[in-house]
Scaffold this motif. Structure first.
Motif, PDB file in Angstrom:
ATOM      1  N   ASP A 330       0.815  -1.220   0.000  1.00  0.00           N
ATOM      2  CA  ASP A 330       0.000   0.000   0.000  1.00  0.00           C
ATOM      3  C   ASP A 330       0.844   1.264   0.000  1.00  0.00           C
ATOM      4  OD1 ASP A 330       1.042  -0.068   2.532  1.00  0.00           O
ATOM      5  OD2 ASP A 330      -0.885  -0.072   3.578  1.00  0.00           O
ATOM      6  N   THR A 331       2.139   1.132  -0.352  1.00  0.00           N
ATOM      7  CA  THR A 331       3.021   2.298  -0.328  1.00  0.00           C
ATOM      8  C   THR A 331       3.681   2.606  -1.665  1.00  0.00           C
ATOM      9  OG1 THR A 331       4.856   0.919   0.434  1.00  0.00           O
ATOM     10  CG2 THR A 331       3.522   1.994   2.125  1.00  0.00           C
ATOM     11  N   THR A 332       4.044   1.591  -2.433  1.00  0.00           N
ATOM     12  CA  THR A 332       4.781   1.812  -3.676  1.00  0.00           C
ATOM     13  C   THR A 332       3.850   2.279  -4.790  1.00  0.00           C
ATOM     14  OG1 THR A 332       6.314   0.047  -3.057  1.00  0.00           O
ATOM     15  CG2 THR A 332       6.363   0.804  -5.344  1.00  0.00           C
ATOM     16  N   LEU A 333       4.101   3.469  -5.309  1.00  0.00           N
ATOM     17  CA  LEU A 333       3.292   4.010  -6.404  1.00  0.00           C
ATOM     18  C   LEU A 333       3.982   3.725  -7.731  1.00  0.00           C
ATOM     19  CD1 LEU A 333       2.307   7.503  -4.932  1.00  0.00           C
ATOM     20  CD2 LEU A 333       1.117   5.315  -4.713  1.00  0.00           C
ATOM     21  N   ALA A 334       3.225   3.241  -8.704  1.00  0.00           N
ATOM     22  CA  ALA A 334       3.784   2.903 -10.011  1.00  0.00           C
ATOM     23  C   ALA A 334       2.662   2.799 -11.026  1.00  0.00           C
ATOM     24  CB  ALA A 334       4.532   1.569  -9.934  1.00  0.00           C
ATOM     25  N   PRO A 335       3.003   2.820 -12.322  1.00  0.00           N
ATOM     26  CA  PRO A 335       2.003   2.453 -13.329  1.00  0.00           C
ATOM     27  C   PRO A 335       1.540   1.025 -13.069  1.00  0.00           C
ATOM     28  CG  PRO A 335       3.924   3.462 -14.357  1.00  0.00           C
ATOM     29  CD  PRO A 335       4.299   3.181 -12.933  1.00  0.00           C
ATOM     30  N   ARG A 336       0.264   0.755 -13.270  1.00  0.00           N
ATOM     31  CA  ARG A 336      -0.296  -0.560 -12.957  1.00  0.00           C
ATOM     32  C   ARG A 336      -1.169  -1.069 -14.090  1.00  0.00           C
ATOM     33  NH1 ARG A 336       2.703  -2.209  -8.606  1.00  0.00           N
ATOM     34  NH2 ARG A 336       2.803  -0.530  -7.060  1.00  0.00           N
ATOM     35  N   THR A 337      -1.243  -2.397 -14.202  1.00  0.00           N
ATOM     36  CA  THR A 337      -2.171  -3.056 -15.117  1.00  0.00           C
ATOM     37  C   THR A 337      -2.906  -4.140 -14.341  1.00  0.00           C
ATOM     38  OG1 THR A 337      -0.672  -2.696 -16.982  1.00  0.00           O
ATOM     39  CG2 THR A 337      -2.438  -4.302 -17.294  1.00  0.00           C
ATOM     40  N   SER A 338      -4.207  -4.251 -14.572  1.00  0.00           N
ATOM     41  CA  SER A 338      -4.999  -5.257 -13.863  1.00  0.00           C
ATOM     42  C   SER A 338      -6.084  -5.801 -14.777  1.00  0.00           C
ATOM     43  CB  SER A 338      -5.642  -4.646 -12.616  1.00  0.00           C
ATOM     44  OG  SER A 338      -6.406  -5.610 -11.901  1.00  0.00           O
ATOM     45  N   ALA A 339      -6.474  -7.040 -14.501  1.00  0.00           N
ATOM     46  CA  ALA A 339      -7.618  -7.667 -15.172  1.00  0.00           C
ATOM     47  C   ALA A 339      -8.575  -8.159 -14.099  1.00  0.00           C
ATOM     48  CB  ALA A 339      -7.173  -8.825 -16.050  1.00  0.00           C
TER      49      ALA A 339
END
Length: 425
Positions: A330-339
């Motif tokens: 719940d701390t590392t911010l990054a571009p994300r991809t999810s399905a």
């Protein structure tokens, strides 16, 4: 179909109880989401803790693309969502992939080559190495099934790339489409045997960049021409451990052993040929083979639940039965991809969050789980993020897909695989 007002109320209360900063707008109601009971999204003014849908395009019948912005305590992030309605009998999912397992291509290229109307990047992959003289294979971490065919199995947990796995998950976890036309999150294990005149033994790998210690793996034409040394490097708990010096490779053509070598080789494997690679204890299994011996090899990827998968791609669960998994970062911010997929398996949500830029801060994995739930997902997986995060879709009147997000590398990255949305005619 559930009553929209009742569902809306339950989701709003649950969001508040979870302490989430992520609310959304769906069906014209500000701050809440009505699940798949409706398909009408509405944009609202941006406020802390809201999702603002900023654009909508009908990609194809049953397939919609939406852009949005989400406000969190960290700042604002740009997002992109493809909603695929599997209630439409012409809408399907399948694996986006290069010609062979050990290869990478951009999402947009794979989508155009396979005639997908939309797609996102898929699993984490073998992109970097510390083993001297051993190049990355570019193959994915988890299992792959494309058009019903088992292409590869999962590497050991300790050999994976990507953020730490939540408790109770593994590299065998997948997102996929069953032969019943419903999507779901499940897992896939390899069931395979090698049978000779002296008996039989189990297979431990299929076209994967890392074999278990003491294991035997089978490599087929689907692997490609890439060296098969990397599968004998590292251990089940340490990806960077030295390559094994105790190895053996057996080539079998049309069921007959044609060559035996102490070191794994490279080069294209013909369609009528398989290669067995053993390390440590696996060498003992292969050491009795002689030139001319007859060998029968059978293998398949098996799911823990029914029905079998028509398509599957690796990804670790972040949302299960409508609840975020424990111990999500719940701390590392990054571009994300999810399905993600709705409870009935009929609505698929493919989302990408931009990040690492002044205009978009990205998200943590924990926030991503909450976001996918707010869209209507009952189960969801985290896919490769960072510079790999890509969402592409057809625009009205166009014949080729367009990358909708802003890749954090500055341009689209080549990746091992992806999820494609197809509309069959």
């Amino acid at each position: 179909m559930k009553n929209a007002k009742t569902t809306t109320g339950k989701r709003t209360l649950a969001l508040i109880a979870m302490g989430t900063l992520l609310l959304s707008v769906y069906g014209g109601v500000q701050g809440v989401l009505v699940p798949q009971a409706t398909t009408a999204y509405a944009a609202v003014s941006s406020e802390d803790g809201t999702v603002q849908f900023t654009g909508t395009e009908q990609v194809a019948p049953g397939v919609t693309y939406r852009s949005f912005r989400v406000i969190t305590s960290h700042g604002s992030a740009a997002g992109h969502l493809v909603d695929a309605d599997l209630n439409n009998p012409k809408v399907e999912l399948d694996l986006l992939h290069p010609d062979v397992v050990a290869q990478r291509e951009p999402v947009s290229q794979m989508a155009d080559e396979q005639h997908a109307v939309a797609g996102v990047n898929g699993d984490f992959f073998n992109i970097s190495e510390t083993h001297e003289g051993v190049a990355p294979t570019n193959s994915s971490v988890g299992p792959e099934i494309a058009d019903g065919e088992s292409l590869k199995a999962a590497v050991p947990n300790g050999q994976r790339f990507g953020p730490g796995l939540p408790a109770g998950t593994s590299t065998q976890d997948v997102f996929g489409l069953g032969v019943d036309g419903r999507a779901r999150v499940s897992s896939l294990t390899l069931k395979g045997q090698v049978r000779t005149k002296n008996g039989l033994f189990d297979l431990d790998g299929l076209n994967q960049y890392a074999l278990p210690v003491n294991g035997v793996g089978v490599y087929t034409h689907d692997w490609g021409a890439t060296s098969r040394v990397r599968p004998t490097c590292g251990t089940d708990t340490n990806r960077n451990a030295l390559c094994s010096t105790d190895t053996l490779e057996i080539t079998v053509q049309n069921g007959i052993v044609t060559s035996i070598n102490s070191q794994p080789g490279a080069g294209v494997i013909p369609d009528d040929t398989i290669v067995l690679v053993g390390r440590e204890g696996g060498v003992d299994e292969l050491s009795g083979f002689k030139l001319g011996d007859r060998v029968k090899v059978d293998y398949r990827l098996v799911t823990k639940d029914a029905p079998r998968f028509e398509f599957a791609v690796g990804g670790f669960p972040i949302l299960r039965d409508g609840q975020p998994l424990n111990s999500l970062d719940d701390t590392t911010l990054a571009p994300r991809t999810s399905a993600g997929v709705s409870e009935d398996g009929r609505h698929v949500y493919l989302a990408v969050l931009d990040g690492r830029a002044a205009a978009s801060v990205g998200m943590s994995v924990s926030e991503l789980a909450q976001l996918m739930w707010s869209f209507g997902a009952h189960d969801a997986v985290n896919l490769d993020g960072g510079g790999s995060s890509t969402l592409a879709a057809l625009q009205p009147g166009e014949q080729k897909v367009t990358v909708k997000n802003t890749p954090s590398d500055g341009s689209e990255r080549s990746v091992a695989n992806g999820i494609g949305v197809f509309v069959r005619h």
